[in-house]
Design an enzyme around this catalytic site. Sequence first.
Site, PDB file in Angstrom:
ATOM      1  N   HIS A 153       0.815  -1.118  -0.060  1.00 28.97           N
ATOM      2  CA  HIS A 153      -0.206  -0.249   0.005  1.00 28.97           C
ATOM      3  C   HIS A 153       0.907   1.233   0.110  1.00 28.97           C
ATOM      4  CE1 HIS A 153      -3.233  -2.870   1.374  1.00 28.97           C
ATOM      5  NE2 HIS A 153      -2.172  -2.832   2.498  1.00 28.97           N
ATOM      6  N   SER A 274      14.557  22.362 -15.099  1.00 27.44           N
ATOM      7  CA  SER A 274      13.933  22.774 -15.700  1.00 27.44           C
ATOM      8  C   SER A 274      14.152  24.647 -16.069  1.00 27.44           C
ATOM      9  CB  SER A 274      12.959  23.390 -13.836  1.00 27.44           C
ATOM     10  OG  SER A 274      12.208  24.469 -13.813  1.00 27.44           O
ATOM     11  N   LYS A 280      16.226  22.342  -9.423  1.00 27.83           N
ATOM     12  CA  LYS A 280      15.311  21.259 -10.525  1.00 27.83           C
ATOM     13  C   LYS A 280      16.160  20.163 -11.359  1.00 27.83           C
ATOM     14  CE  LYS A 280      10.982  20.660 -10.259  1.00 27.83           C
ATOM     15  NZ  LYS A 280      10.117  20.130  -9.458  1.00 27.83           N
ATOM     16  N   GLU A 287       9.296   9.505 -16.184  1.00 32.49           N
ATOM     17  CA  GLU A 287       7.668   9.989 -16.920  1.00 32.49           C
ATOM     18  C   GLU A 287       7.503   9.630 -18.638  1.00 32.49           C
ATOM     19  OE1 GLU A 287       6.530  13.550 -13.889  1.00 32.49           O
ATOM     20  OE2 GLU A 287       8.916  13.664 -15.168  1.00 32.49           O
TER      21      GLU A 287
END
Length: 457
Positions: A153, A274, A280, A287
């Site tokens: 979980h 970024s 970043k 992704e």
Amino acid sequence: MWGGRFEGGPSAIMREINASIPFDKALWRQDIAASKAHVAMLGAQGIVSNEDAAAISGGLDAVAAEYEAHGVPENWDLEDIHMTTESRLAELIGAVAGRLHTARSRNDQVATDFRLWVRDACDAALAGLNALQVALVTRADEHSASIMPGFTHLQTAQPVTLGHHLMAYYEMAARDVSRFADARVRMNRSPLGAAALAGTGFPIDRAMTASALGFDGPTRNSLDSVSDRDFALDYLMAASQCALHLSRLAEEFIIWASQPFGFVALPDSLSTGSSIMPQKKNPDAAELVRGHSGRIIGSLTALMITMKGLPLAYSKDMQDDKPPVFEAASLLTLCLAAMTGMVEATTFKTARMRAAAELGYATATDLADWLVRQANVPFREAHHITGAAVKLAESRGVALDALPLADLQAIDARIDERVFAALSVEASVAARASHGGTAPSEVRKRVAEARLALGLD
Ligand code: ARG
């Protein structure tokens, strides 16, 4: 090619909707190879003269050389790769080119070309999976004893080893390998010679063309041969399952790389920055693997729905079989390479992982197991006692093994000082030495087996 029966040419819209050359030109190598196999057989069987067969074969080589040098020309009037090649062949060698299509139809031709293409795609997937497996096994070997929290979980459950976690993905990849290998065996029959749908009256030798093209033999039913696209669906099913696995692995890296986790530093080579936030480093490759898996699975759905309800034999709907397969194959190659690179070059922050494994009472099961083993307490009762100990530790904001023995004994008098040895994360993972368990000793055994299976040792 069919002017004899027609009075007018196709409308612009007919030409456009009919053309598959924009995408099926990707089949040119397979189309040339299948035509050469076919004409060699026509010559051997005396269906065309040896002289004509040789002229056609040489002409096909010349067309191939042009394609290699300049690409395949895209003329919608010629519809597809088969007519494009035949028309160029006629320009190069004259009317004898017209003998190539004896005892053949574009229906068995496209079925043959596409099978050859998908067979190569299976081989490419198998090679990509092999590289991924090697990367996983190598990193798992390195981290057979590195401790991290195991989750259910996405909540801390029990400590596991990083090697064990990585080997879980090795197992998925191994099943993917078996799916592609299985699909490859099933698809490796030659439809060439099924002709339009019913076979042919010419004395062809289907075994000869099958063997020239590396097939295990000819298919058995001409109607099925020209209308079967199971081989493409088998490929897409294996690709979808593989992409699904890759998306799960990608998701792990995305989570692990986020600052609250901080389990990994992703390679710069597979991350982006970024344009506004200088600090970043984004896991874009992971992704996109997660995203691309959706497109790969979508391509399976697309072809399933194209094929659904089609009567025998060939219908033009089937021309739409290629774009989803081509798209899925190129995405899968990319995704496999991206995840292999990520597994190879990620820095695992093992101290951080180990510290996280100590949070969240990950060794509570070990306290319960200790009560069962050392004090002969039934497991359900041990579970209850341990729950009380966790509750107490939580209320004090400390780890289980930071509770004084007296407090543990107040919960259950059967607990003694030996329990502390069982509560460390090292003891917890070392204890789980059941076959396939997370203990470093077990992980090393599985890694050794995998290295043998991969031919690394
Ligand atoms: N371009 C067609 C395809 O990709 C080739 C087969 C055409 N056959 C036919 N009977 N129109 O499916």
